[in-house]
Design an enzyme around this catalytic site. Structure first.
Site, PDB file in Angstrom:
ATOM      1  CG  ASN A  89      16.161  19.055  15.845  1.00  0.00           C
ATOM      2  OD1 ASN A  89      16.428  18.126  16.589  1.00  0.00           O
ATOM      3  ND2 ASN A  89      15.782  19.225  14.683  1.00  0.00           N
ATOM      4  CG  HIS A  95      12.216  15.432  17.514  1.00  0.00           C
ATOM      5  ND1 HIS A  95      13.525  15.538  18.342  1.00  0.00           N
ATOM      6  CD2 HIS A  95      12.381  16.013  16.211  1.00  0.00           C
ATOM      7  CE1 HIS A  95      14.224  16.111  17.127  1.00  0.00           C
ATOM      8  NE2 HIS A  95      13.619  16.246  16.065  1.00  0.00           N
ATOM      9  CB  CYS A 140      14.972  13.697  14.615  1.00  0.00           C
ATOM     10  SG  CYS A 140      16.307  15.014  13.827  1.00  0.00           S
TER      11      CYS A 140
HETATM   12  O1  UT7 Z   1      14.389  17.283  13.498  1.00  0.00           O
HETATM   13  C1  UT7 Z   1      14.146  16.552  12.130  1.00  0.00           C
HETATM   14  C2  UT7 Z   1      13.106  17.156  11.546  1.00  0.00           C
HETATM   15  N1  UT7 Z   1      13.115  18.599  11.159  1.00  0.00           N
HETATM   16  C3  UT7 Z   1      12.185  19.490  11.464  1.00  0.00           C
HETATM   17  O2  UT7 Z   1      11.257  19.081  12.143  1.00  0.00           O
HETATM   18  C4  UT7 Z   1      12.354  20.750  10.737  1.00  0.00           C
HETATM   19  C5  UT7 Z   1      11.052  21.143  10.099  1.00  0.00           C
HETATM   20  N2  UT7 Z   1      11.103  22.325   9.613  1.00  0.00           N
HETATM   21  C6  UT7 Z   1      11.037  23.550  10.298  1.00  0.00           C
HETATM   22  O3  UT7 Z   1      11.270  23.534  11.415  1.00  0.00           O
HETATM   23  C7  UT7 Z   1      10.972  24.656   9.582  1.00  0.00           C
HETATM   24  O4  UT7 Z   1      10.521  24.646   8.233  1.00  0.00           O
HETATM   25  C8  UT7 Z   1      12.065  25.784   9.537  1.00  0.00           C
HETATM   26  C9  UT7 Z   1      12.233  26.514  10.939  1.00  0.00           C
HETATM   27  C10 UT7 Z   1      13.462  25.164   8.941  1.00  0.00           C
HETATM   28  C11 UT7 Z   1      11.831  26.976   8.638  1.00  0.00           C
HETATM   29  O5  UT7 Z   1      10.629  27.689   8.876  1.00  0.00           O
HETATM   30  P1  UT7 Z   1       9.692  27.975   7.612  1.00  0.00           P
HETATM   31  O6  UT7 Z   1       8.688  28.779   8.150  1.00  0.00           O
HETATM   32  O7  UT7 Z   1       9.238  26.657   6.954  1.00  0.00           O
HETATM   33  O8  UT7 Z   1      10.650  28.857   6.587  1.00  0.00           O
HETATM   34  P2  UT7 Z   1      10.946  28.615   5.141  1.00  0.00           P
HETATM   35  O9  UT7 Z   1      11.861  27.442   5.141  1.00  0.00           O
HETATM   36  O10 UT7 Z   1       9.758  28.447   4.056  1.00  0.00           O
HETATM   37  O11 UT7 Z   1      11.661  29.880   4.906  1.00  0.00           O
HETATM   38  C12 UT7 Z   1      10.946  31.122   4.858  1.00  0.00           C
HETATM   39  C13 UT7 Z   1      12.108  32.274   4.502  1.00  0.00           C
HETATM   40  C14 UT7 Z   1      12.993  32.014   3.360  1.00  0.00           C
HETATM   41  O12 UT7 Z   1      13.053  33.158   2.702  1.00  0.00           O
HETATM   42  P3  UT7 Z   1      12.025  33.402   1.379  1.00  0.00           P
HETATM   43  O13 UT7 Z   1      12.609  32.498   0.259  1.00  0.00           O
HETATM   44  O14 UT7 Z   1      10.761  33.461   1.806  1.00  0.00           O
HETATM   45  O15 UT7 Z   1      12.748  34.927   0.730  1.00  0.00           O
HETATM   46  C15 UT7 Z   1      14.386  31.514   4.084  1.00  0.00           C
HETATM   47  O16 UT7 Z   1      15.298  31.992   2.966  1.00  0.00           O
HETATM   48  O17 UT7 Z   1      13.049  32.425   5.652  1.00  0.00           O
HETATM   49  C16 UT7 Z   1      14.289  32.551   5.078  1.00  0.00           C
HETATM   50  N3  UT7 Z   1      15.167  31.959   6.023  1.00  0.00           N
HETATM   51  C17 UT7 Z   1      15.761  32.598   7.143  1.00  0.00           C
HETATM   52  N4  UT7 Z   1      15.794  33.984   7.353  1.00  0.00           N
HETATM   53  C18 UT7 Z   1      16.450  34.561   8.418  1.00  0.00           C
HETATM   54  C19 UT7 Z   1      15.715  30.610   6.505  1.00  0.00           C
HETATM   55  N5  UT7 Z   1      16.349  30.714   7.289  1.00  0.00           N
HETATM   56  C20 UT7 Z   1      16.618  31.834   7.773  1.00  0.00           C
HETATM   57  C21 UT7 Z   1      17.199  32.506   8.899  1.00  0.00           C
HETATM   58  N6  UT7 Z   1      16.997  33.751   9.160  1.00  0.00           N
HETATM   59  N7  UT7 Z   1      17.978  31.844   9.765  1.00  0.00           N
END
Ligand code: UT7
Length: 323
Positions: free
Chosen positions: A280, A250, A114
């Site tokens: 992204n 980004h 990225c």
């Molecule tokens: O471009 C390269 C660099 N990449 C990035 O910059 C990405 C950086 N990270 C992010 O953008 C965020 O961390 C995400 C958008 C990927 C995720 O957001 P988050 O607030 O960090 O959520 P999380 O990964 O901590 O997940 C929270 C919950 C989890 O459930 P539990 O364990 O709390 O029950 C996940 O299983 O959300 C769940 N979850 C979803 N729920 C519904 C994960 N994906 C989904 C989904 N729909 N698509």
């Protein structure tokens, strides 16, 4: 006299197939509200059959040439930032060189995931400052839809396809911060974080593999590293955040974009945001945002821009340029 790498043209290409968040609800345990509130993404474009990283890159490059009023033979070099080249080799850039009809020059890919476009801008700047090239087409192009695990809701809803291109030209500057062109760059990587974001395929597996990401861990690194690299690049250029007209970050997550802007002391009306429409697009996200920012009338000649990106590696960096 100081040589500067100045933007002569910008362009982009987006595949016509648009996929709204709600489409994922049919196959995954997810919903529009989660995707929108956690990432800021509302829709993304996916390449169709026959659309590849190189064909999209060529379309974006042609748009940048058109804006510059130049032809392919006026370019000395093509750099494509990508992690999703059509084939393992040759480079996507040599394919673009052929598709543009260039008879000479040189072409190569840069792979910094990225952060790829920031790395490519920095390398193009070095080629221009060292006199090895006068005009460089710098492209970010990605087909991340080809490396998605469509059963993994934590990744497949976040990424999209597209391409953006910027044509840089050597021009004389006075050596001060009023010069147009690239004023400074800052590049970083830390290979110890490999497991946070990677593709589980390649020549060692005989497959092209799927993207794997510990999103919340990448998030932890993002705001801190992005604001630090932006500050380093601004220090190097001799400017500070009060001089900045636009941050062009980004486009991975609106919360990262907002957090970084806040840390830099800049309001969101000085940030070009396209994540809602593109998702992204990895190395394509910054040139796409530059091109859309110009088309919207946000970015104007003479504006001071800071671009910053982080991704797999981890690799991250920033570029300060006057448009
Ligand atoms: O471009 C390269 C660099 N990449 C990035 O910059 C990405 C950086 N990270 C992010 O953008 C965020 O961390 C995400 C958008 C990927 C995720 O957001 P988050 O607030 O960090 O959520 P999380 O990964 O901590 O997940 C929270 C919950 C989890 O459930 P539990 O364990 O709390 O029950 C996940 O299983 O959300 C769940 N979850 C979803 N729920 C519904 C994960 N994906 C989904 C989904 N729909 N698509």
């Amino acid at each position: 006299m100081t040589v500067r790498a100045v933007v002569k043209g910008v362009g982009h290409y987006l595949p016509s197939r648009v996929v709204e968040n709600a489409e994922f609800e049919a196959t995954l345990d997810t919903n529009d509200e989660w995707i929108r509130s956690r990432s800021g993404i509302e829709r993304r474009h996916f390449a169709s059959e026959g659309e590849t990283t190189s064909t999209m890159a060529t379309a974006a490059a042609n748009a940048a040439l058109k804006m510059a009023g130049l032809s392919a033979d006026d370019i000395d070099a093509v750099i494509v930032a990508t992690s999703t080249a059509d084939l393992t080799f040759p480079s996507a850039a040599t394919m673009v060189q052929a598709q543009l009809g260039m008879k000479g020059g040189f072409a190569f890919d840069i792979q910094a995931v990225c952060a790829g476009f920031v790395f490519a801008l920095s390398n193009a700047n070095a080629l221009i400052l060292s006199g090895q090239a006068k005009r460089v087409m710098v492209i970010g192009s990605e087909t991340f839809s080809k490396i998605m695990d469509w059963t993994d809701r934590s990744t497949c809803v976040l990424f999209g396809d597209g391409a953006g291109a910027v044509l840089l030209e050597a021009q004389a500057g006075a050596g001060g911060t009023d010069d147009r062109g690239i004023l400074s760059t800052d590049l970083n990587s830390d290979g110890t974080h490999r497991e946070l974001l990677y593709v589980d395929g390649g020549v060692s597996t005989g497959t092209s593999g799927y993207l794997r990401m510990q999103g919340n861990q990448v998030f932890r690194h993002a705001v801190e590293k992005l604001s630090a690299t932006a500050n380093t690049a601004m220090d190097r250029a001799g400017v500070d955040s009060t001089d900045v007209d636009w941050i062009v970050p980004h486009q991975a997550n609106i919360r990262i974009i907002q957090g970084t802007a806040k840390k830099l002391g800049l309001p969101m009306d000085k940030v070009v945001v396209t994540v809602q429409d593109h998702g992204n697009t990895s190395a394509a996200s910054i040139p796409l945002a530059l091109s859309v920012g110009v088309a919207r009338g946000q970015i104007k000649q003479g504006d001071l821009l800071v671009t910053e990106a982080i991704g797999g590696g981890l690799a991250w960096g920033a570029v300060v340029l006057r448009w």
